[in-house]
Scaffold this motif. Structure first.
Motif, PDB file in Angstrom:
ATOM      1  N   LEU A  32      -1.066  -1.222  -0.530  1.00  0.00           N
ATOM      2  CA  LEU A  32      -1.500  -0.892  -1.816  1.00  0.00           C
ATOM      3  C   LEU A  32      -1.944  -1.753  -2.800  1.00  0.00           C
ATOM      4  N   THR A  33      -1.649  -3.034  -2.858  1.00  0.00           N
ATOM      5  CA  THR A  33      -2.139  -4.043  -3.482  1.00  0.00           C
ATOM      6  C   THR A  33      -3.673  -4.110  -3.240  1.00  0.00           C
ATOM      7  N   LYS A  34      -4.088  -4.171  -1.972  1.00  0.00           N
ATOM      8  CA  LYS A  34      -5.208  -4.280  -1.576  1.00  0.00           C
ATOM      9  C   LYS A  34      -6.173  -3.125  -2.007  1.00  0.00           C
ATOM     10  N   ASP A  35      -5.852  -1.830  -1.888  1.00  0.00           N
ATOM     11  CA  ASP A  35      -6.403  -0.812  -2.316  1.00  0.00           C
ATOM     12  C   ASP A  35      -6.617  -0.725  -3.578  1.00  0.00           C
ATOM     13  N   LEU A  36      -5.761  -1.052  -4.381  1.00  0.00           N
ATOM     14  CA  LEU A  36      -5.655  -1.161  -5.740  1.00  0.00           C
ATOM     15  C   LEU A  36      -6.664  -2.246  -6.486  1.00  0.00           C
ATOM     16  N   GLN A  47       1.929  -7.221  -8.793  1.00  0.00           N
ATOM     17  CA  GLN A  47       3.424  -8.103  -8.194  1.00  0.00           C
ATOM     18  C   GLN A  47       4.572  -6.866  -8.089  1.00  0.00           C
ATOM     19  N   PHE A  48       5.239  -6.810  -7.082  1.00  0.00           N
ATOM     20  CA  PHE A  48       6.387  -5.976  -6.820  1.00  0.00           C
ATOM     21  C   PHE A  48       7.699  -6.879  -6.725  1.00  0.00           C
ATOM     22  N   THR A  49       8.651  -6.624  -7.553  1.00  0.00           N
ATOM     23  CA  THR A  49       9.812  -7.238  -7.621  1.00  0.00           C
ATOM     24  C   THR A  49      11.057  -6.008  -7.602  1.00  0.00           C
ATOM     25  N   PHE A  50      12.409  -6.418  -6.996  1.00  0.00           N
ATOM     26  CA  PHE A  50      13.310  -5.689  -7.062  1.00  0.00           C
ATOM     27  C   PHE A  50      14.467  -6.182  -7.557  1.00  0.00           C
ATOM     28  N   ASN A  54      16.720  -1.323  -9.375  1.00  0.00           N
ATOM     29  CA  ASN A  54      15.331  -0.723  -9.771  1.00  0.00           C
ATOM     30  C   ASN A  54      14.306  -1.642  -9.040  1.00  0.00           C
ATOM     31  N   LEU A  55      13.181  -0.939  -8.823  1.00  0.00           N
ATOM     32  CA  LEU A  55      11.775  -1.618  -8.237  1.00  0.00           C
ATOM     33  C   LEU A  55      10.933  -1.828  -9.676  1.00  0.00           C
ATOM     34  N   PHE A  56      10.365  -2.678  -9.707  1.00  0.00           N
ATOM     35  CA  PHE A  56       9.332  -2.998 -10.704  1.00  0.00           C
ATOM     36  C   PHE A  56       7.968  -3.216 -10.141  1.00  0.00           C
ATOM     37  N   CYS A  57       6.725  -2.613 -10.477  1.00  0.00           N
ATOM     38  CA  CYS A  57       5.404  -2.913 -10.053  1.00  0.00           C
ATOM     39  C   CYS A  57       4.658  -3.436 -11.574  1.00  0.00           C
ATOM     40  N   ILE A  77       0.038   4.820  -7.646  1.00  0.00           N
ATOM     41  CA  ILE A  77       1.279   4.344  -7.553  1.00  0.00           C
ATOM     42  C   ILE A  77       2.238   5.614  -7.177  1.00  0.00           C
ATOM     43  N   GLU A  78       1.897   6.696  -7.834  1.00  0.00           N
ATOM     44  CA  GLU A  78       2.768   7.963  -7.527  1.00  0.00           C
ATOM     45  C   GLU A  78       2.499   8.110  -5.816  1.00  0.00           C
TER      46      GLU A  78
END
Length: 149
Positions: A32-36, A47-50, A54-57, A77-78
């Protein structure tokens, strides 16, 4: 007195451990990061964190996106936020339950502390995580704009 200090320290360490933030670096987040970044050159960082549950982007951009770009980012993202995909992410951070919410924060200026665009989707419709009935499962299908950032 030393006994109480030891108990307090143990309590603080235990409570801090309950909210540990994990970096999320799975095949799906990398893709997803590469695609975006390919679609939107103004994206500097994804950046993705958990932090349970909860998951945060977080997406940092070098310039303000158009409404169309913003909508396209949210749509990507959806598509990413399926129950199966988020369950895989949960397992990757050793979380045995559903991820409660996924938060999308998009920063579009040099002030890294402020978030200009914030959204979220949730697994459950209500705060009752014990209710696994179909009527209580939203499954990350509906995205909401966050006003408190």
């Amino acid at each position: 007195m030393n006994k109480w200090i030891a108990i307090l320290i143990c309590f603080l360490l235990f409570s801090a451990g309950c909210s540990t933030t994990h970096s999320v670096d799975t095949d799906s987040t990398k893709e997803l990061t590469k695609d975006l970044k390919d679609l939107f050159p103004s994206i500097e960082r994804v950046q993705f964190t958990f932090t349970r549950p909860n998951l945060f982007c977080r997406i940092d951009m070098s310039k303000k996106p158009s409404k169309e770009e913003l909508e396209s980012i949210r749509k990507e993202i959806e598509k990413f936020s399926t129950i199966d995909n988020l369950n895989k992410i949960a397992r990757s951070v050793k979380w045995g339950l559903e991820i409660s919410n996924i938060y999308l924060d998009i920063n579009t200026d040099k002030d890294k502390k402020t978030i200009e665009h914030a959204y979220y989707a949730r697994y459950f419709k209500t705060s009752d995580a014990s209710d696994h009935s179909e009527t209580n499962i939203e499954g990350y299908r509906i995205w909401y704009k966050r006003t408190e950032k």
